[in-house]
Design an enzyme around this catalytic site. Sequence first.
Site, PDB file in Angstrom:
ATOM      1  CD  GLU A 281      -1.611  -1.275  -2.257  1.00 23.11           C
ATOM      2  OE1 GLU A 281      -2.075  -0.446  -2.138  1.00 23.11           O
ATOM      3  OE2 GLU A 281      -2.287  -2.384  -2.800  1.00 23.11           O
ATOM      4  CB  CYS A 315      -0.706   4.700   3.554  1.00 24.05           C
ATOM      5  SG  CYS A 315      -1.830   3.595   3.777  1.00 24.05           S
TER       6      CYS A 315
END
Length: 544
Positions: A281, A315
């Site tokens: 990720e 993110c």
Amino acid sequence: MSASNPGHPEGVGGGPLVEGPHDPEHDPRASYVLEPEYVATLTERVHATSGTTVSLISPLDGAPLANIPQSSTDDVAEAYRRARVAQAAWAKTPMEQRAAAMLRLHDLLIERMPELLDIITLENGKARKHAYDEVAHTALTARYYARMSEKFMATERRGGVLPVFTRIDINHVPKGVVGIISPWNYPLTMALSDGLPALMAGNAVVAKPDAQTMLTALMGVKLMDEAGFPRDLWQVVAGPGRQLGGPMIERSDYICFTGSTATGKLIAKQCAEQLIGCSLELGGKNPLLVLRDADVEKAAEGAIRASFSNAGQLCVSAERIFVADQVYDRFVERFVARAQAMTLGATLDWEVDMGPLISADQLETVTTQVGDAVDKGARVLTGGRARPDLAPYFYEPTILEGVTPEMTCFGNETFGPVVSLYRFNDESDAIARANDGEYGLNAAIYSQDGDRARAIARQIKCGTVNINEGFAATFGSLAAPMGGMRESGMGRRQGADGILRYTETQSVGTQRVLRMAPQFGLNAEQYAKLQVVGLKVLNKLGRA
Ligand code: NAD
């Protein structure tokens, strides 16, 4: 932008915090100190015998918060040995028992929320309301996998090569020991939530949280202990990733990594050497599109949350906003006004809209990128400066216009409270610009026509697309797989994908009555001919 004065955090009095020396009248910066006994109850959960410690400081005031014991390579080996023993027993534990512990964890996360919020904010600096987001996400994750894992993990029946005579069962068996390497930006949910489905699938976990946010991760693990998970099932090691990463990967059956794309590529190479799987990720340079039919007020409000939640150290936060010509001026006026009205602060109060960055490194990246953009001709519509009067690493919410490809912040992730505005008049051009670059994590579209926005979403090369919301619609929906395309990652967390990545798929074929070889006196040729007739019949039936 106003600064918030330190109030009375919920932890003070009943919790682990003692208020440090500060003078609210003359110094809006807070100063908090943790009780050493409390810190010790957390750090005893690190598997570390090296005798060395590393000091952890609070970005609220730059003062030392705790000393974290450091793990050696031998400690990593011992953590894996213990995890393997625990996993063998855990894999035999009935699913209802695993789910019961997970639901207790859910309740504990809610009950102990004030304490968790204090620790997260102290360690990470984020506004309390954003600390809440991650406690809620972790609790939701625990509940989701407590309820859904039995279904996801159930053995599936499939058709066999000889209908009726061949039975196929598909089992999902645990990988074994999963290594989890996590970042500091969402220190609770990044450290815990990926591991919860790993446990539900029957695995053990060895976790290496980021060095800057060990206390939050450890508090999560203490709650898991209280919830009734076997202690050795979740091991924690502490130390620099570049030292502990290799020894972890060598001993893991699977790696779940969250962090930068550069580190993700290193991890992927090492996993390939070991022939183990990994989910990655990684970073993003996320676009937000405001279409000509958007509700401008809602879009401006959403863009604030999308760009400045957790001071942009998220993110999935928006760093590029593409706005249709028809609404550009109105949107910019509303967006800038809202940014200027934000309450900035480095305290444990709920009123704070944005806290400081976590470290001097983060401040340096943000300052350098904005400086580079301004030097090359970008305009600062608001923000654009550090605020050491609020906290050592504070940087104002910053909106830029006129950002061009030669500026660093055009295509590189800033990971801070900095967003660039771009005007467009043709939607296909906006889609192409949103898809520009190597990343593909998250996108947002503001429009009052849901069908049109969903059609555009299909053309965006991102793992998640949120309509009339920045990121929370997908990230908060545990049934929605979440992860990146292109250089933003590999694999998905959440949903069925989020648990099945921690399993091996095993096919069990049971042959009944007819064997898979010539019989009834047929030779090989006759047997083959009979099978060909059978195939033709099956094909016809399939077409019927
Ligand atoms: P980072 O890659 O520097 O560090 C992340 C983790 O990896 C830390 O625990 C660190 O100790 C460890 N690490 C560092 N080098 C290592 C190595 N060589 N081997 C093994 N482990 C190593 O990332 P960061 O700067 O701390 O985090 C910010 C980045 O994370 C941003 O790019 C952000 O977009 C990304 N992120 C992505 C997601 C997502 O879900 N896609 C979520 C959060 C953060």
